[in-house]
Design a protein around this motif. Structure first.
Motif, short mmCIF file in Angstrom:
data_model
loop_
_atom_site.label_atom_id
_atom_site.label_comp_id
_atom_site.label_asym_id
_atom_site.label_seq_id
_atom_site.Cartn_x
_atom_site.Cartn_y
_atom_site.Cartn_z
N VAL A 37 0.84 -1.20 0.00
CA VAL A 37 0.00 0.00 0.00
C VAL A 37 0.87 1.25 0.00
CG1 VAL A 37 -1.66 1.33 1.35
CG2 VAL A 37 -1.98 -1.13 1.08
N SER A 38 1.94 1.23 0.80
CA SER A 38 2.86 2.37 0.85
C SER A 38 3.58 2.57 -0.48
CB SER A 38 3.89 2.15 1.96
OG SER A 38 4.85 3.18 1.97
N LEU A 39 4.01 1.47 -1.10
CA LEU A 39 4.72 1.56 -2.37
C LEU A 39 3.83 2.12 -3.48
CD1 LEU A 39 6.80 -1.76 -2.42
CD2 LEU A 39 7.64 0.58 -2.11
N TYR A 40 2.52 1.89 -3.37
CA TYR A 40 1.60 2.41 -4.38
C TYR A 40 1.61 3.93 -4.38
CZ TYR A 40 -2.61 3.13 -7.16
OH TYR A 40 -3.49 3.52 -8.14
N SER A 41 1.62 4.53 -3.18
CA SER A 41 1.71 6.00 -3.09
C SER A 41 2.99 6.50 -3.73
CB SER A 41 1.66 6.45 -1.62
OG SER A 41 0.36 6.35 -1.10
N THR A 42 4.09 5.79 -3.45
CA THR A 42 5.38 6.18 -4.01
C THR A 42 5.36 6.07 -5.53
OG1 THR A 42 6.52 5.43 -2.01
CG2 THR A 42 7.86 5.70 -4.00
N ASN B 295 -4.29 -0.66 -9.78
CA ASN B 295 -4.12 -1.80 -8.89
C ASN B 295 -3.11 -1.48 -7.79
OD1 ASN B 295 -5.87 -3.36 -10.45
ND2 ASN B 295 -4.23 -4.08 -11.77
N VAL B 296 -3.56 -1.54 -6.54
CA VAL B 296 -2.68 -1.24 -5.42
C VAL B 296 -1.70 -2.38 -5.18
CG1 VAL B 296 -2.59 -0.73 -2.95
CG2 VAL B 296 -4.42 0.23 -4.36
N GLY C 4 -6.63 9.23 5.51
CA GLY C 4 -6.92 8.13 4.60
C GLY C 4 -5.75 7.81 3.70
N LYS C 5 -5.87 6.74 2.94
CA LYS C 5 -4.80 6.32 2.04
C LYS C 5 -5.39 5.42 0.96
CE LYS C 5 -2.56 4.37 5.36
NZ LYS C 5 -1.54 3.63 6.13
N PRO C 6 -4.70 5.27 -0.17
CA PRO C 6 -5.20 4.30 -1.15
C PRO C 6 -5.21 2.94 -0.49
CG PRO C 6 -2.96 4.98 -1.67
CD PRO C 6 -3.45 5.89 -0.59
#
Length: 303
Positions: free
Chosen positions: A42-47, A57-58, A175-177
């Protein structure tokens, strides 16, 4: 001396690092932080969105369990094979587990320098997780400008995305993706065996990754971009295109001026202009090339 690295280093790269340190230090100790795989993804998706990712796709595709990026057993074995298992300290990337609630303090403690906590200035956090609204907005921008692939586009695009991400993080900090609880559980299950081995060898058999999925919803809510964000996205895309075109004009104007100063035939001039415009306006360049061919083949025209 302190050195940091992402966890995608190969054994060859790790060995090169060891060779670099050889003779400089008596002992080299490695501190590795592990974040549970679903939360890491999930964190890498933001990056990824910050660098131009265009997919919604997350979670990564199937087969991630074999990826050395997510397989912590393979990660730790690579570093241990070079520096020795006794010289690899493994910590959890969980705020609740950090010494004094600070990654900075936790790292200093892991390095054996607790006396430095409070003496060195802690740098502010960067690359904060995007909110759901922020992720959707940045995804929309990335998808809109994905067709621009030149060097100018990459330079302008990176700056525009980072500016937009900062603005969205400030305005929509919560919130977050995210993914559903079932998706997180399914993704983490792929690492059951390797995580168990990590717990056995580096944590004395203590279960450290946990089974708490309460931060994930059972179902994802439908989120729409607020009107003000849609407006900002549109304005950002337009500004991006205008800046890219301006940079391209700066690049081609000197070349066009040189062509204009030449005493060349009409068809030769058109061909030179077409070559200059090829990376900026490929369709126009193609048309000019065709016109040049037609001019050269017509009698009575200066060629």
């Amino acid at each position: 001396m302190r050195s940091s690295s992402e966890n995608d280093s190969s054994v060859e790269e790790i060995q090169s690092l060891s060779d670099l340190f050889d003779g400089l230090f008596k002992t080299v100790n490695i501190v590795v932080y592990l974040r549970r795989q679903d939360r890491l993804a999930v964190s890498l998706y933001s990056t990824a969105l910050r660098v131009g990712w265009t997919h919604s796709n997350v979670l990564p595709k199937a087969g991630a369990a074999r990826s050395h990026y997510y397989n912590f057993q393979q990660l730790l074995e690579r570093w241990s094979s070079v520096f020795g298992e006794d010289h690899v300290t493994v910590r959890l990337f969980e705020r609740a587990q950090f010494a004094s609630g600070s990654l900075y303090a936790d790292f200093l403690q892991a390095c054996g320098w607790p006396e430095l906590v409070g003496q060195l200035e802690e740098s502010p956090a960067h690359n904060e997780a995007l909110s759901t609204v922020g992720a959707l907005a940045l995804l929309a921008i990335n998808q809109a400008v994905a067709r621009f692939v030149g060097e100018e586009e990459r330079v302008v695009g990176r700056r525009v995305r980072l500016e937009m991400a900062d603005r969205l993080t400030q305005r929509y900090p919560s919130g977050k993706p995210t993914i559903t609880k079932a998706q997180a559980q399914s993704f983490l299950a792929a690492f059951t065996a390797s995580n168990a081995e990590v717990e056995r060898r580096w944590f004395g058999g203590q279960p450290v990754f946990g089974t708490d999925f309460s931060d994930y919803p059972d179902e994802l809510e439908t989120v729409s971009l607020p009107w003000d964000v849609l407006t900002t996205v549109s304005e950002t895309v337009v500004r991006y295109i205008l800046e890219v075109q301006a940079k391209k004009q700066e690049t081609i104007q000197p070349a066009l001026l040189r062509i204009a100063q030449q005493q060349a035939s009409a068809d030769s001039t058109l061909r030179q202009v077409a070559r200059v415009l090829d990376t900026v306006e490929p369709r126009l360049a193609t048309r000019l090339s065709r016109i040049a061919v037609q001019i050269k083949g017509r009698p009575g025209i200066d060629n």
